[in-house]
Design a protein around this motif. Structure first.
Motif, PDB file in Angstrom:
ATOM      1  N   CYS A  27       0.848  -1.185   0.000  1.00  0.00           N
ATOM      2  CA  CYS A  27       0.000   0.000   0.000  1.00  0.00           C
ATOM      3  C   CYS A  27       0.891   1.245   0.000  1.00  0.00           C
ATOM      4  CB  CYS A  27      -0.879  -0.027   1.240  1.00  0.00           C
ATOM      5  SG  CYS A  27      -2.316   1.030   1.165  1.00  0.00           S
ATOM      6  N   ARG A  43       0.501   8.695  -0.836  1.00  0.00           N
ATOM      7  CA  ARG A  43      -0.718   8.727  -0.038  1.00  0.00           C
ATOM      8  C   ARG A  43      -0.358   9.231   1.354  1.00  0.00           C
ATOM      9  NH1 ARG A  43      -3.728   3.366  -0.388  1.00  0.00           N
ATOM     10  NH2 ARG A  43      -4.036   4.183  -2.500  1.00  0.00           N
ATOM     11  N   ARG A  45      -1.353  10.003   5.064  1.00  0.00           N
ATOM     12  CA  ARG A  45      -2.356   9.676   6.079  1.00  0.00           C
ATOM     13  C   ARG A  45      -2.678  10.916   6.906  1.00  0.00           C
ATOM     14  NH1 ARG A  45      -0.635   5.358   3.063  1.00  0.00           N
ATOM     15  NH2 ARG A  45      -1.807   3.488   3.607  1.00  0.00           N
ATOM     16  N   ARG A  76     -10.899   7.030   2.882  1.00  0.00           N
ATOM     17  CA  ARG A  76     -10.516   6.992   4.295  1.00  0.00           C
ATOM     18  C   ARG A  76     -10.163   8.379   4.815  1.00  0.00           C
ATOM     19  NH1 ARG A  76      -7.063   1.484   5.310  1.00  0.00           N
ATOM     20  NH2 ARG A  76      -8.756   0.020   4.851  1.00  0.00           N
ATOM     21  N   ASN A  78      -7.995  10.387   3.612  1.00  0.00           N
ATOM     22  CA  ASN A  78      -6.591  10.705   3.400  1.00  0.00           C
ATOM     23  C   ASN A  78      -6.440  11.508   2.110  1.00  0.00           C
ATOM     24  OD1 ASN A  78      -5.656   9.312   5.734  1.00  0.00           O
ATOM     25  ND2 ASN A  78      -5.795   7.367   4.638  1.00  0.00           N
ATOM     26  N   ARG A 109       2.407   4.815   7.310  1.00  0.00           N
ATOM     27  CA  ARG A 109       1.377   4.122   6.529  1.00  0.00           C
ATOM     28  C   ARG A 109       0.287   3.528   7.397  1.00  0.00           C
ATOM     29  NH1 ARG A 109       2.029  -0.163   3.278  1.00  0.00           N
ATOM     30  NH2 ARG A 109       3.358  -1.090   4.856  1.00  0.00           N
ATOM     31  N   ASN A 112      -3.990   4.998   9.895  1.00  0.00           N
ATOM     32  CA  ASN A 112      -5.276   5.006   9.199  1.00  0.00           C
ATOM     33  C   ASN A 112      -6.400   5.087  10.223  1.00  0.00           C
ATOM     34  OD1 ASN A 112      -4.589   4.699   6.361  1.00  0.00           O
ATOM     35  ND2 ASN A 112      -3.837   2.656   6.904  1.00  0.00           N
ATOM     36  N   ARG A 152      -3.376  -1.134   5.037  1.00  0.00           N
ATOM     37  CA  ARG A 152      -4.812  -1.254   4.788  1.00  0.00           C
ATOM     38  C   ARG A 152      -5.622  -1.361   6.071  1.00  0.00           C
ATOM     39  NH1 ARG A 152      -5.149  -4.228  -0.779  1.00  0.00           N
ATOM     40  NH2 ARG A 152      -3.013  -4.014  -1.493  1.00  0.00           N
ATOM     41  N   LEU A 154      -7.535  -0.494   9.344  1.00  0.00           N
ATOM     42  CA  LEU A 154      -8.268   0.753   9.577  1.00  0.00           C
ATOM     43  C   LEU A 154      -8.880   0.797  10.972  1.00  0.00           C
ATOM     44  CD1 LEU A 154      -9.454   3.408   8.371  1.00  0.00           C
ATOM     45  CD2 LEU A 154     -11.415   2.047   7.620  1.00  0.00           C
TER      46      LEU A 154
END
Length: 443
Positions: A27, A43, A45, A76, A78, A109, A112, A152, A154
């Motif tokens: 991810c 990405r 967060r 999410r 982000n 990462r 989340n 991934r 959460l």
């Protein structure tokens, strides 16, 4: 004295690269860029979706100076930066650290966390979520074990209204009116009732127990749903450990709520202030639209933006009477300000040319179909360039997937079950008509 050299650009992660799969999944993050057809992707967060106006400005500057000039919101809450150069990783990381967006490189990462976007703003919730959010993020960043979570995995923090409880997070905390919290694992109806002040520690415990069970099973599970035994044994073990630590724990059955996103428009709040809730067309904002939001937050609000898991933005703390005028200005800037907007409820994956796996320019086709408008109380619709359906919503929604030989398949998803798809030709008018019919409330 020589100036310190910036850190080297992080490597690109490929989904099948064993170097990365052995540490979790591939991810993307802010320090692990992903190679896409339109350049590198980062990405970022944003726990709870909470950004200061200064942090939001920093992301805008990075998008303009290093990327494609747009900020892309995820499901999410982000932010993704796209179209980045392959050598920008060091500068990207350094500038995000300066803005406080990278408190822990090892954990960037795994931060989340989604949270009820209107918590404390409309008088509906049972608890101010900011203490939970701050505590959970600090605990995750301080935990060596938590660094092993997948990108991934959460967490969800629900203020009691049931909006993010409905998102199927791996670990959910939901506030109760009596001050306690309900701890839910995955999408199971079984919950553990725990003292509210201990909720963040219980959430971290659930995550670390998950890691232990994933290792013991040899499954390589990235999320609770991947565990061979599912959520039940994990909740059992968490309850056992909480009880052994002397915490009062009670089991209960609380069905997962349906959940609804924040209403768009002016949100009346206590104390003579309002909030604005707006959407971004297809979850994207160029520099002009993004700056309209940050300037509003800084000049007339609390200096904060809240990004939502529905690809929207909430601006809190506007003086009553100012909100309606500000909403008109945001609508003029092209933001989604109410259910009557043709963009309301419309989402799409990145599609062509950004993704090599996509079979169509789904964003362009979604835009063309949206010009025809949508029926009242329409179902959400998500356009996907392939069967992966990246970023699709939960609950009831219209699924539009590009076919290998052109055209689209359109179906309605309810309660996890997909209806019989309708095949439509590769003709701009055909998908628009099929999607409008599928979104109608009677279907």
């Amino acid at each position: 004295m020589l100036a310190a050299m910036p850190p080297p650009a992080p490597p690109f992660a490929q989904p099948d690269d064993a170097r990365f799969r052995s540490r979790g999944d591939a991810c993307p993050g802010a320090l692990r860029l992903h190679r896409a057809d339109d350049g590198a992707l980062a990405r970022v967060r944003v726990p709870g979706g909470v950004l200061s106006a200064d942090q939001a400005d920093g992301l805008r500057e990075l998008a303009v100076e290093l990327g494609d000039g747009e900020l892309h919101l995820t499901s999410r809450g982000n932010v993704q930066l796209r179209g980045l150069g392959a050598e920008c990783g060091g500068e990207l990381a350094s500038r995000m650290r300066e803005r406080g967006l990278l408190p822990s490189a090892r954990h960037e990462r795994v931060r989340n966390v989604v949270a009820s976007p209107l918590a404390g703003l409309d008088g509906r919730g049972e608890r101010d979520l900011r203490p939970w959010l701050s505590a959970l993020d600090a605990l995750v960043c301080a935990s060596e074990e938590a660094a092993g979570l997948s990108g991934r995995f959460l967490f969800a923090l629900d203020d009691g209204r049931g909006d993010v409880d409905a998102l199927g997070a791996d670990v959910t905390l939901r506030a109760r009116a009596d001050g306690d919290a309900e701890l839910r694992i995955g999408a199971s109806a079984a919950v553990a009732r725990i003292p509210g002040d201990e909720a963040p520690r219980a959430a971290l415990l659930a995550a670390t127990v998950f890691l232990s069970m994933a290792d013991a099973s040899g499954s390589g599970a990235w999320r609770v749903g991947d565990l061979p035994g599912g959520a039940g044994p994990l909740l059992d073990e968490v309850v056992r450990r909480l009880g052994a630590a002397g915490l009062p724990v009670a089991r209960a059955t609380v069905p997962v709520p349906g959940g609804t996103p924040p209403v768009l428009g002016v949100v009346a709040g206590p104390g003579g202030t309002d909030a604005l809730s707006v959407g971004l067309p297809l979850g994207r904002a160029d520099a002009v639209r993004w700056r309209a939001l940050t300037d509003l937050a800084r000049d007339h609000g609390t200096g904060e933006l809240r990004l939502t898991p529905w690809r929207g933005v909430v601006v809190p703390g506007l003086r009553r009477g100012r909100a309606s005028e500000a909403l008109d200005a945001l609508e003029a800037a092209g933001l989604v300000t109410g259910p009557g907007s043709p963009w309301s409820g419309v989402t799409a994956c990145i599609g062509r040319p950004g993704c090599a796996k996509s079979r169509a320019d789904v964003r362009g086709d979604a835009a063309a179909a949206s010009r025809a408008g949508s029926p009242d109380r329409a179902l959400p619709v998500h356009w996907s360039g392939c069967e992966r359906r990246c970023g699709h919503p939960r609950g009831a929604w219209v699924d539009v997937v590009a076919c290998p030989d052109g055209g689209y398949r359109v179906s309605v998803v309810r309660d996890g079950e997909r209806g019989v798809p309708v095949r439509v030709a590769d003709d701009p008018a055909a998908p628009a008509a099929a999607v409008a019919a599928a979104r109608a409330p009677h279907t």
